[in-house]
Design a protein around this motif. Structure first.
Motif, PDB file in Angstrom:
ATOM      1  N   ARG A  47      -0.086  -1.141  -3.762  1.00 61.92           N
ATOM      2  CA  ARG A  47       0.973  -1.804  -4.538  1.00 61.92           C
ATOM      3  C   ARG A  47       1.424  -0.931  -5.707  1.00 61.92           C
ATOM      4  NH1 ARG A  47       2.819  -7.039  -5.434  1.00 61.92           N
ATOM      5  NH2 ARG A  47       1.168  -7.874  -4.133  1.00 61.92           N
ATOM      6  N   LYS A  48       0.468  -0.387  -6.456  1.00 63.26           N
ATOM      7  CA  LYS A  48       0.819   0.457  -7.611  1.00 63.26           C
ATOM      8  C   LYS A  48       1.655   1.655  -7.182  1.00 63.26           C
ATOM      9  CE  LYS A  48      -3.321  -0.622 -10.286  1.00 63.26           C
ATOM     10  NZ  LYS A  48      -4.528  -0.079 -10.923  1.00 63.26           N
ATOM     11  N   VAL A  49       1.210   2.334  -6.146  1.00 61.89           N
ATOM     12  CA  VAL A  49       1.901   3.543  -5.694  1.00 61.89           C
ATOM     13  C   VAL A  49       3.280   3.210  -5.129  1.00 61.89           C
ATOM     14  CG1 VAL A  49       1.847   5.419  -3.995  1.00 61.89           C
ATOM     15  CG2 VAL A  49      -0.189   4.900  -5.361  1.00 61.89           C
ATOM     16  N   CYS A  50       3.366   2.221  -4.260  1.00 59.23           N
ATOM     17  CA  CYS A  50       4.650   1.884  -3.628  1.00 59.23           C
ATOM     18  C   CYS A  50       5.663   1.370  -4.640  1.00 59.23           C
ATOM     19  CB  CYS A  50       4.436   0.866  -2.510  1.00 59.23           C
ATOM     20  SG  CYS A  50       3.540   1.561  -1.110  1.00 59.23           S
ATOM     21  N   THR A  51       5.220   0.559  -5.564  1.00 60.82           N
ATOM     22  CA  THR A  51       6.113   0.050  -6.617  1.00 60.82           C
ATOM     23  C   THR A  51       6.671   1.202  -7.441  1.00 60.82           C
ATOM     24  OG1 THR A  51       4.893  -2.032  -6.689  1.00 60.82           O
ATOM     25  CG2 THR A  51       6.255  -1.503  -8.604  1.00 60.82           C
ATOM     26  N   GLU A  52       5.814   2.153  -7.757  1.00 58.17           N
ATOM     27  CA  GLU A  52       6.250   3.310  -8.559  1.00 58.17           C
ATOM     28  C   GLU A  52       7.219   4.189  -7.772  1.00 58.17           C
ATOM     29  OE1 GLU A  52       6.456   5.255 -12.152  1.00 58.17           O
ATOM     30  OE2 GLU A  52       5.285   3.445 -11.749  1.00 58.17           O
ATOM     31  N   ILE A  53       6.962   4.400  -6.496  1.00 57.22           N
ATOM     32  CA  ILE A  53       7.864   5.212  -5.666  1.00 57.22           C
ATOM     33  C   ILE A  53       9.251   4.594  -5.623  1.00 57.22           C
ATOM     34  CG2 ILE A  53       8.388   5.894  -3.275  1.00 57.22           C
ATOM     35  CD1 ILE A  53       5.355   6.234  -2.909  1.00 57.22           C
ATOM     36  N   LEU A  54       9.306   3.289  -5.444  1.00 57.01           N
ATOM     37  CA  LEU A  54      10.601   2.612  -5.309  1.00 57.01           C
ATOM     38  C   LEU A  54      11.421   2.628  -6.591  1.00 57.01           C
ATOM     39  CD1 LEU A  54       9.439  -0.330  -3.036  1.00 57.01           C
ATOM     40  CD2 LEU A  54      10.820   1.659  -2.369  1.00 57.01           C
ATOM     41  N   LYS A  55      10.791   2.874  -7.725  1.00 54.89           N
ATOM     42  CA  LYS A  55      11.558   2.939  -8.982  1.00 54.89           C
ATOM     43  C   LYS A  55      11.679   4.352  -9.554  1.00 54.89           C
ATOM     44  CE  LYS A  55       7.867   1.769 -12.218  1.00 54.89           C
ATOM     45  NZ  LYS A  55       7.387   0.836 -13.213  1.00 54.89           N
ATOM     46  N   THR A  56      11.094   5.342  -8.871  1.00 53.89           N
ATOM     47  CA  THR A  56      11.109   6.722  -9.354  1.00 53.89           C
ATOM     48  C   THR A  56      11.929   7.577  -8.411  1.00 53.89           C
ATOM     49  OG1 THR A  56       8.883   6.419 -10.257  1.00 53.89           O
ATOM     50  CG2 THR A  56       9.666   8.684 -10.020  1.00 53.89           C
ATOM     51  N   GLN A  57      12.925   8.232  -8.945  1.00 52.46           N
ATOM     52  CA  GLN A  57      13.767   9.096  -8.125  1.00 52.46           C
ATOM     53  C   GLN A  57      13.002  10.361  -7.758  1.00 52.46           C
ATOM     54  OE1 GLN A  57      17.510  10.053  -9.986  1.00 52.46           O
ATOM     55  NE2 GLN A  57      18.542   9.993  -8.027  1.00 52.46           N
ATOM     56  N   ASP A  58      13.222  10.853  -6.558  1.00 55.96           N
ATOM     57  CA  ASP A  58      12.622  12.089  -6.071  1.00 55.96           C
ATOM     58  C   ASP A  58      11.096  12.026  -6.096  1.00 55.96           C
ATOM     59  OD1 ASP A  58      13.007  14.586  -4.907  1.00 55.96           O
ATOM     60  OD2 ASP A  58      12.801  15.632  -6.819  1.00 55.96           O
ATOM     61  N   ALA A  59      10.548  10.949  -5.520  1.00 50.83           N
ATOM     62  CA  ALA A  59       9.103  10.756  -5.508  1.00 50.83           C
ATOM     63  C   ALA A  59       8.602  10.472  -4.100  1.00 50.83           C
ATOM     64  CB  ALA A  59       8.718   9.609  -6.432  1.00 50.83           C
ATOM     65  N   ARG A  60       7.405  10.928  -3.849  1.00 48.74           N
ATOM     66  CA  ARG A  60       6.667  10.597  -2.639  1.00 48.74           C
ATOM     67  C   ARG A  60       5.266  10.167  -3.057  1.00 48.74           C
ATOM     68  NH1 ARG A  60       8.037  16.005   0.499  1.00 48.74           N
ATOM     69  NH2 ARG A  60      10.243  15.650   0.897  1.00 48.74           N
ATOM     70  N   GLY A  61       4.597   9.475  -2.155  1.00 45.71           N
ATOM     71  CA  GLY A  61       3.263   9.011  -2.465  1.00 45.71           C
ATOM     72  C   GLY A  61       2.221   9.536  -1.513  1.00 45.71           C
ATOM     73  N   ILE A  62       0.994   9.523  -1.985  1.00 41.65           N
ATOM     74  CA  ILE A  62      -0.153   9.823  -1.143  1.00 41.65           C
ATOM     75  C   ILE A  62      -1.195   8.752  -1.417  1.00 41.65           C
ATOM     76  CG2 ILE A  62      -1.978  11.455  -0.566  1.00 41.65           C
ATOM     77  CD1 ILE A  62      -0.046  13.705  -1.384  1.00 41.65           C
ATOM     78  N   LEU A  63      -1.601   8.070  -0.351  1.00 44.12           N
ATOM     79  CA  LEU A  63      -2.596   7.003  -0.437  1.00 44.12           C
ATOM     80  C   LEU A  63      -3.800   7.372   0.415  1.00 44.12           C
ATOM     81  CD1 LEU A  63      -0.238   3.919  -0.134  1.00 44.12           C
ATOM     82  CD2 LEU A  63      -1.626   4.542  -2.130  1.00 44.12           C
ATOM     83  N   ILE A  64      -4.987   7.125  -0.127  1.00 40.47           N
ATOM     84  CA  ILE A  64      -6.209   7.532   0.550  1.00 40.47           C
ATOM     85  C   ILE A  64      -7.212   6.387   0.544  1.00 40.47           C
ATOM     86  CG2 ILE A  64      -8.083   9.228   0.584  1.00 40.47           C
ATOM     87  CD1 ILE A  64      -6.144  10.884  -1.372  1.00 40.47           C
ATOM     88  N   CYS A  65      -7.805   6.156   1.705  1.00 41.63           N
ATOM     89  CA  CYS A  65      -8.961   5.260   1.799  1.00 41.63           C
ATOM     90  C   CYS A  65      -9.899   5.863   2.840  1.00 41.63           C
ATOM     91  CB  CYS A  65      -8.554   3.822   2.115  1.00 41.63           C
ATOM     92  SG  CYS A  65      -7.756   3.541   3.709  1.00 41.63           S
TER      93      CYS A  65
END
Length: 145
Positions: A47-65
């Motif tokens: 949730r934290k990562v996806c929410t931030e990506i959707l409001k940040t221009q020119d961003a990608r995320g990396i999620l790890i479990c």
């Protein structure tokens, strides 16, 4: 490009590796990695990562479990997120080339550091091909959920 990172407790070691790798390549990082190894719930970090990506221009995320599965399932619940679990460089290439993935999901308990470095390099360097793939992504984005 800004990379936004998140993991649960099972992805913490790989998360630190990914963070240091991206910093060595000169990328800006937003870090939502846990600060210690106490158990946490992966959906909270997705949730934290996806929410931030959707409001940040020119961003990608990396999620790890541990397996990357939980993170990819959680991340793909967000409209505008195209999360791809990649276990090798070919998957990373195709996730960017054909699917325009904006979140890379990694599996600490499955992938070794050498493989992860190859996955990261490929994900970073591969551009979206566009063309016929634009229509397909548009169809996904317009699913009525």
């Amino acid at each position: 490009m800004i990379y936004i990172l998140g993991s649960d407790h099972a992805g913490l070691i790989l998360g630190d590796f990914v963070k240091n790798y991206l910093l060595s390549k000169g990328f800006e990082i937003i870090d939502f990695l846990p600060k210690d190894s106490q158990k946490v719930d992966y959906p909270d970090f997705a949730r934290k990562v996806c929410t931030e990506i959707l409001k940040t221009q020119d961003a990608r995320g990396i999620l790890i479990c541990g397996t990357g599965l939980g993170m990819s399932i959680a991340a793909n619940r967000y409209k505008g997120i195209r999360a791809a679990l990649c276990l090798d460089a070919y998957m990373a290439k195709m996730s960017r080339l054909h699917n325009n993935a904006n979140v890379l999901c990694l599996a600490e308990r499955i992938s070794g550091l050498g493989e992860v470095e190859s996955i990261l390099e490929t994900f970073i360097q591969t551009d979206f091909e566009g063309g016929r793939h634009e229509c397909r992504i548009s169809k996904i984005e317009n699913f009525d959920l």
